[in-house]
Design a protein around this motif. Sequence first.
Motif, PDB file in Angstrom:
ATOM      1  N   ARG A  97      51.265  29.113 -71.334  1.00  0.00           N
ATOM      2  CA  ARG A  97      51.069  27.775 -70.768  1.00  0.00           C
ATOM      3  C   ARG A  97      51.936  27.579 -69.545  1.00  0.00           C
ATOM      4  N   LEU A  98      51.459  26.745 -68.637  1.00  0.00           N
ATOM      5  CA  LEU A  98      52.247  26.354 -67.477  1.00  0.00           C
ATOM      6  C   LEU A  98      52.784  24.952 -67.723  1.00  0.00           C
ATOM      7  N   GLU A  99      54.117  24.817 -67.641  1.00  0.00           N
ATOM      8  CA  GLU A  99      54.765  23.532 -67.887  1.00  0.00           C
ATOM      9  C   GLU A  99      55.384  23.015 -66.597  1.00  0.00           C
ATOM     10  N   PRO A 100      55.354  21.695 -66.371  1.00  0.00           N
ATOM     11  CA  PRO A 100      55.953  21.136 -65.155  1.00  0.00           C
ATOM     12  C   PRO A 100      57.462  21.368 -65.099  1.00  0.00           C
ATOM     13  N   VAL A 101      57.966  21.634 -63.897  1.00  0.00           N
ATOM     14  CA  VAL A 101      59.412  21.664 -63.651  1.00  0.00           C
ATOM     15  C   VAL A 101      59.754  20.238 -63.233  1.00  0.00           C
ATOM     16  N   GLU A 102      60.110  19.424 -64.202  1.00  0.00           N
ATOM     17  CA  GLU A 102      60.251  17.983 -63.978  1.00  0.00           C
ATOM     18  C   GLU A 102      61.322  17.632 -62.951  1.00  0.00           C
ATOM     19  N   ALA A 103      62.400  18.389 -62.895  1.00  0.00           N
ATOM     20  CA  ALA A 103      63.462  18.084 -61.935  1.00  0.00           C
ATOM     21  C   ALA A 103      62.965  18.195 -60.496  1.00  0.00           C
ATOM     22  N   PHE A 104      61.995  19.059 -60.248  1.00  0.00           N
ATOM     23  CA  PHE A 104      61.448  19.206 -58.888  1.00  0.00           C
ATOM     24  C   PHE A 104      60.745  17.920 -58.451  1.00  0.00           C
ATOM     25  N   ASP A 105      60.149  17.219 -59.399  1.00  0.00           N
ATOM     26  CA  ASP A 105      59.434  15.980 -59.079  1.00  0.00           C
ATOM     27  C   ASP A 105      60.367  14.834 -58.735  1.00  0.00           C
ATOM     28  N   THR A 106      61.667  15.030 -58.918  1.00  0.00           N
ATOM     29  CA  THR A 106      62.633  13.986 -58.568  1.00  0.00           C
ATOM     30  C   THR A 106      63.609  14.465 -57.486  1.00  0.00           C
ATOM     31  N   ALA A 107      63.244  15.531 -56.767  1.00  0.00           N
ATOM     32  CA  ALA A 107      64.129  16.075 -55.725  1.00  0.00           C
ATOM     33  C   ALA A 107      64.426  15.011 -54.666  1.00  0.00           C
ATOM     34  N   GLU A 108      65.662  14.989 -54.220  1.00  0.00           N
ATOM     35  CA  GLU A 108      66.076  14.058 -53.176  1.00  0.00           C
ATOM     36  C   GLU A 108      65.199  14.240 -51.929  1.00  0.00           C
ATOM     37  N   GLY A 109      64.723  13.141 -51.372  1.00  0.00           N
ATOM     38  CA  GLY A 109      63.915  13.181 -50.158  1.00  0.00           C
ATOM     39  C   GLY A 109      62.427  13.370 -50.400  1.00  0.00           C
ATOM     40  N   ARG A 110      62.024  13.570 -51.635  1.00  0.00           N
ATOM     41  CA  ARG A 110      60.617  13.833 -51.958  1.00  0.00           C
ATOM     42  C   ARG A 110      59.690  12.741 -51.428  1.00  0.00           C
ATOM     43  N   ASP A 111      60.131  11.502 -51.462  1.00  0.00           N
ATOM     44  CA  ASP A 111      59.269  10.399 -51.022  1.00  0.00           C
ATOM     45  C   ASP A 111      58.949  10.457 -49.525  1.00  0.00           C
ATOM     46  N   ALA A 112      59.648  11.305 -48.768  1.00  0.00           N
ATOM     47  CA  ALA A 112      59.383  11.446 -47.326  1.00  0.00           C
ATOM     48  C   ALA A 112      58.504  12.665 -47.010  1.00  0.00           C
ATOM     49  N   TRP A 113      58.180  13.491 -47.999  1.00  0.00           N
ATOM     50  CA  TRP A 113      57.348  14.672 -47.753  1.00  0.00           C
ATOM     51  C   TRP A 113      55.940  14.226 -47.361  1.00  0.00           C
ATOM     52  N   TYR A 114      55.311  14.956 -46.457  1.00  0.00           N
ATOM     53  CA  TYR A 114      53.984  14.566 -45.970  1.00  0.00           C
ATOM     54  C   TYR A 114      53.273  15.764 -45.346  1.00  0.00           C
ATOM     55  N   THR A 115      52.033  15.568 -44.922  1.00  0.00           N
ATOM     56  CA  THR A 115      51.340  16.531 -44.072  1.00  0.00           C
ATOM     57  C   THR A 115      50.923  15.807 -42.806  1.00  0.00           C
ATOM     58  N   PRO A 116      50.814  16.519 -41.687  1.00  0.00           N
ATOM     59  CA  PRO A 116      50.424  15.876 -40.429  1.00  0.00           C
ATOM     60  C   PRO A 116      49.044  15.205 -40.504  1.00  0.00           C
ATOM     61  N   TRP A 117      48.188  15.655 -41.408  1.00  0.00           N
ATOM     62  CA  TRP A 117      46.838  15.105 -41.496  1.00  0.00           C
ATOM     63  C   TRP A 117      46.714  14.027 -42.560  1.00  0.00           C
ATOM     64  N   GLY A 118      47.837  13.640 -43.190  1.00  0.00           N
ATOM     65  CA  GLY A 118      47.829  12.509 -44.102  1.00  0.00           C
ATOM     66  C   GLY A 118      47.706  12.823 -45.578  1.00  0.00           C
ATOM     67  N   ASP A 119      47.481  14.073 -45.944  1.00  0.00           N
ATOM     68  CA  ASP A 119      47.420  14.441 -47.361  1.00  0.00           C
ATOM     69  C   ASP A 119      48.838  14.560 -47.924  1.00  0.00           C
ATOM     70  N   PRO A 120      48.969  14.563 -49.241  1.00  0.00           N
ATOM     71  CA  PRO A 120      50.287  14.833 -49.830  1.00  0.00           C
ATOM     72  C   PRO A 120      50.748  16.252 -49.465  1.00  0.00           C
ATOM     73  N   ALA A 121      52.054  16.444 -49.442  1.00  0.00           N
ATOM     74  CA  ALA A 121      52.633  17.749 -49.110  1.00  0.00           C
ATOM     75  C   ALA A 121      52.310  18.776 -50.193  1.00  0.00           C
ATOM     76  N   ASP A 122      52.329  20.053 -49.826  1.00  0.00           N
ATOM     77  CA  ASP A 122      52.069  21.160 -50.750  1.00  0.00           C
ATOM     78  C   ASP A 122      53.269  22.103 -50.787  1.00  0.00           C
ATOM     79  N   VAL A 123      53.455  22.781 -51.932  1.00  0.00           N
ATOM     80  CA  VAL A 123      54.408  23.890 -51.990  1.00  0.00           C
ATOM     81  C   VAL A 123      53.722  25.074 -51.323  1.00  0.00           C
ATOM     82  N   ARG A 124      54.358  25.654 -50.311  1.00  0.00           N
ATOM     83  CA  ARG A 124      53.773  26.788 -49.595  1.00  0.00           C
ATOM     84  C   ARG A 124      54.358  28.119 -49.997  1.00  0.00           C
ATOM     85  N   SER A 125      55.653  28.157 -50.292  1.00  0.00           N
ATOM     86  CA  SER A 125      56.274  29.429 -50.665  1.00  0.00           C
ATOM     87  C   SER A 125      57.496  29.180 -51.538  1.00  0.00           C
ATOM     88  N   ILE A 126      57.819  30.197 -52.335  1.00  0.00           N
ATOM     89  CA  ILE A 126      58.977  30.173 -53.232  1.00  0.00           C
ATOM     90  C   ILE A 126      59.660  31.526 -53.082  1.00  0.00           C
TER      91      ILE A 126
END
Length: 191
Positions: A97-126
């Motif tokens: 099963r895949l479980e959410p990493v809940e702490a990532f959803d509360t990362a500082e500054g998350r509310d400012a993440w965006y995309t230039p075209w208006g969609d929500p931001a995506d994780v691109r690389s780890i």
Amino acid sequence: MEPRILIGTDEGLWELGQAGSVAVEALAGQPVAALAAAGARTWALVGERAIWSTDDGRRWEPAASVEGQPATCLASTPAGLLVGTEQAHLLRLAGSRLEPVEAFDTAEGRDAWYTPWGDPADVRSISVEPGGGAIYVNVHVGGVVRSRDGGRSWTPTLDIEADVHQVLAHPARPGVVLAAAAIGLGVSHDG
């Protein structure tokens, strides 16, 4: 054992060896968007919704299904396989099963993440430092966030306006991290 190079493509997974390239039958005709490895175990992101794995490089089997947002990338960490998704979430493989990493959803500054075209931001690389050190996650557009405690907490590392497209921790030098961004290449020697 002969070294192997795996190549994920829109038409499937290919293994490149001394005899040339050979399609991996189990994944033929399916888009393979990302690969991750830890020891003998290798994972593949097939399409946006399936994680496949192999322990021997020959028998590939489904390992987990991605529910919710489509997956974008994979990385092996000492705490398990991490899966990045659209709308900037992280999942951790726990058994099948895949479980959410809940702490990532509360990362500082998350509310400012965006995309230039208006969609929500995506994780691109780890990327993970050698020896299981810090975990770096690139969010488009959200900069790079870092965890030094296996994903229990996350800290921003640079201004989100740098518009990072990929983060990569050096495989042998802890603290050396590269960031490919819209404004150029960034290098850190201290994480």
